[in-house]
Design an enzyme around this catalytic site. Structure first.
Site, PDB file in Angstrom:
ATOM      1  N   GLU A 113     -65.499  11.129 -82.451  1.00  0.00           N
ATOM      2  CA  GLU A 113     -66.104  12.437 -82.192  1.00  0.00           C
ATOM      3  C   GLU A 113     -65.511  13.454 -83.163  1.00  0.00           C
ATOM      4  OE1 GLU A 113     -66.710  13.503 -77.930  1.00  0.00           O
ATOM      5  OE2 GLU A 113     -65.831  11.551 -77.551  1.00  0.00           O
ATOM      6  N   HIS A 241     -69.753  24.064 -76.805  1.00  0.00           N
ATOM      7  CA  HIS A 241     -70.136  22.748 -77.333  1.00  0.00           C
ATOM      8  C   HIS A 241     -71.332  22.960 -78.249  1.00  0.00           C
ATOM      9  CE1 HIS A 241     -71.291  18.586 -77.692  1.00  0.00           C
ATOM     10  NE2 HIS A 241     -70.203  18.218 -77.034  1.00  0.00           N
ATOM     11  N   ARG A 288     -65.373  21.374 -83.315  1.00  0.00           N
ATOM     12  CA  ARG A 288     -66.379  22.142 -82.568  1.00  0.00           C
ATOM     13  C   ARG A 288     -66.470  23.612 -82.908  1.00  0.00           C
ATOM     14  NH1 ARG A 288     -65.782  19.516 -76.689  1.00  0.00           N
ATOM     15  NH2 ARG A 288     -66.601  17.552 -77.431  1.00  0.00           N
ATOM     16  N   HIS A 349     -68.537  25.543 -72.740  1.00  0.00           N
ATOM     17  CA  HIS A 349     -68.242  24.159 -72.368  1.00  0.00           C
ATOM     18  C   HIS A 349     -66.851  23.984 -71.770  1.00  0.00           C
ATOM     19  CE1 HIS A 349     -68.618  19.819 -72.698  1.00  0.00           C
ATOM     20  NE2 HIS A 349     -67.531  19.734 -73.455  1.00  0.00           N
ATOM     21  N   ARG A 384     -59.851  22.908 -78.601  1.00  0.00           N
ATOM     22  CA  ARG A 384     -59.594  21.549 -78.103  1.00  0.00           C
ATOM     23  C   ARG A 384     -60.381  20.513 -78.898  1.00  0.00           C
ATOM     24  NH1 ARG A 384     -62.364  18.015 -74.248  1.00  0.00           N
ATOM     25  NH2 ARG A 384     -64.013  19.571 -74.303  1.00  0.00           N
TER      26      ARG A 384
END
Ligand code: FAD
Ligand code: SIN
Length: 526
Positions: A113, A241, A288, A349, A384
């Site tokens: 990811e 997100h 992100r 998110h 994060r």
């Protein structure tokens, strides 16, 4: 009437349940949760849980990726500790019955990811959270020392304040004796007395208009700790997100996992052109903060209400096999992901900040712990990294449980706690007083305190929020309690914290992007 327990756990996601399972052999555990047991952010997690499982991956790589995503604000010793302890916790999850995907040769099928430099995400198809929630609930329901109280809403923590003492945030001796809890079936509020209390109440997504979070994510635990004069950190880092399904009117927004980009899907503008390499050399798999901001920028520049995620060039059989839920969901609204591009938009998110805790999840208030998304541990920094959240929750559940099992019997139940004060309260005459302020708060946060901020936007947000705060407090004082009112009050508290902390950080870092200060202030890198 008081209720009593040894370990009070508020919240039934991965954090609350895994902690409960770990302390349950030592004493009585009571889990209170405001909805059904399974209604948690955890249940909706898709991509998976990150951990170093085999070479060529290494702790060093996972540590470096996490710190790089965190944009200089991670606490290195916490990052090292969590990442090194994660594999043992993954093993435990499997012993509790969680199944992770494996390749035909029996090895874990690890995915990739955003921000990860290698494949290290353990997953269960595209519904990892549901699988974890299922296994933990089954274990908890079968444990004789665990009492589960669904539809019980924790309102406020009980401290010396409720015994008439003035409590200040700088006090070192604040103690938590449990929480006032509203039984939603009987509408009775009672003191739930406990030797130790754990806040595992999850995130804050509902402060924003568009969110991937279910309705339970209203920041209750963070607001409760703030009101009890505990310390809260880093609330300005709200993670959006990049890819939630653009499906007008659907709430929460359905997530299109980052793992789909890890599998090869590519972000494109509505005219079918790739754009991410203009923003970052990692293209569609950039962290992100960068990806969500790039999408926001493209949408604003082009006047579009979404961008597209293209998976049409990928093997259709493998696509359906690995992402069955996304395939089904998109098909249900007329999108065949093997042939059509998916319209996506960023959505609130995850909150990187939260209740300030130490390496064992202890807050600044004695006898009060917090783990999971509600807590701030120092792991995530200013952004994060994907799939590090479930990992953080299980590592801290283990550490908190270990400390609490040693300590809880040293604490006495405080039997002098007064009952909840109902004097002068009535049913609110008009629910619109709550619903309108809820909508206004979401508009303020979405328009002024979203992906891109400025001094002027934050100032306006605070001015308007203050009016909502005053009105909500007035209503709260004269009303019998309802979930909607308590949640609004909590969300207003949390919005205030986000805005105040955002105003203080006069630079752009990670998820906090300020038009007035586009650069970083100092070289705070490691
Ligand atoms: P939650 O799972 O949210 O549980 C909170 C609990 O607290 C709930 O039971 C709630 O009812 C209860 N509660 C709240 N307030 C009160 C109150 N006042 N009184 C009583 N009970 C209360 N992270 C990853 O690492 N990997 C992923 O793949 C991933 N995918 C995600 C996908 C989606 C769509 C979402 C929304 C999040 C995702 N995340 C992922 C983030 C991750 O799921 C969460 O951070 C994590 O599950 C939080 O767990 P938790 O136990 O702290 O809180
Ligand atoms: C996702 O699957 O994209 C979400 C992962 C996460 O939030 O960690």
């Amino acid at each position: 009437m008081n209720k009593k327990t040894d370990f009070l756990v508020i919240g039934s996601g991965i954090a609350g349940l895994s902690y409960a399972l770990k302390v349950a052999d030592a004493g009585k555990v009571s889990i209170v949760t405001k909805s059904e047991l399974e209604e948690t952010n955890t249940k909706y997690a898709q991509g998976g849980i990150a951990a170093v499982m085999r070479e060529p991956d290494s702790f060093e790589k996972h540590i470096n990726d996490t710190i790089s995503c965190g944009d200089g604000f991670c606490t290195r010793k916490i990052v090292e500790m969590v990442i090194k302890e994660a594999p043992a916790r993954i093993k435990e999850l499997m012993e509790w019955g969680v199944e992770f995907a494996r390749a035909p040769d029996g090895r874990f099928n690890l995915t990739k990811e955003g921000g990860h430099t290698g494949n290290r995400v353990l997953h269960h198809k595209d519904n990892t959270g549901e699988e974890i929630q299922r296994a933990l609930m089954q274990k908890a329901r079968n444990h004789q020392n665990i009492e589960i109280l669904e539809h019980h809403f924790a309102i406020d923590l009980i401290t010396q304040h409720h015994l008439g003492k003035k409590v200040k945030r700088s006090d070192k001796d604040i103690e938590c004796y449990g929480a006032y809890v509203l039984d939603l079936k009987s509408s009775v509020v009672f003191p739930f007395l406990s030797k130790t209390t754990l806040i595992a109440t999850g995130g804050i997504g509902n402060l924003y208009h568009t969110t991937t979070n279910p309705v339970i994510a209203t920041g209750d635990g963070i607001a409760m700790v703030y009101r009890a004069k505990g310390k809260i950190n880093d609330m300005e880092f709200v993670q959006f997100h990049p890819t939630s399904l653009c499906n007008q009117g659907e709430r929460p927004s359905f997530l299109i996992t980052e793992a789909l980009r890890g599998f090869g899907a590519v972000l494109k503008t509505n005219d079918g052109k790739e754009f991410m390499y203009r923003y970052d050399q990692r293209g569609s798999l950039a962290p992100r903060d960068i990806t969500a901001r790039a999408i926001d920028q493209e949408m604003k520049t082009r006047g579009d209400d979404h961008v597209l995620l293209d998976a049409t060039h990928l093997d259709p059989v493998k696509l359906k096999e690995n992402f069955p839920n996304i395939y089904r969901k998109c098909k249900s609204i007329g999108i065949d992901i093997t042939k059509d591009m998916i319209p996506v938009i960023p959505a609130a998110h995850y909150i990187c900040g939260g209740i300030n805790v130490d390496k064992n999840g202890k807050s600044s208030i004695n006898r009060l712990y917090s783990i999971g998304e509600a807590s701030y541990t120092g792991l995530h920094g200013a952004n994060r990294m994907a799939s590090n959240s479930l990992m953080e929750a299980v590592v801290f559940a283990h550490r908190s449980a270990k400390e609490n099992k040693q300590l809880y019997n040293k604490f006495l139940l405080n039997e002098n706690i007064p009952p909840w004060d109902l004097e002068g309260t009535n049913h609110p005459e008009e629910m619109v007083l709550i619903t309108q302020n809820y909508k206004e708060m979401q508009q303020i946060m979405s328009n002024y305190v979203g992906i891109v901020r400025s001094d002027l936007r934050l100032k306006r947000a605070l001015k308007r929020l203050k009016i909502i705060y005053q009105e909500t407090e007035e209503l709260y004082k004269k009303s019998t309690l309802s979930v909607k009112l308590c949640e609004l009050r909590n969300m207003v508290n949390v919005s205030y914290l986000i805005i105040k902390m955002a105003q203080k950080l006069r630079e752009s870092r990670g998820l906090h992007y300020m038009l007035d200060y586009p650069g970083k202030k100092t070289g705070m890198e490691f």
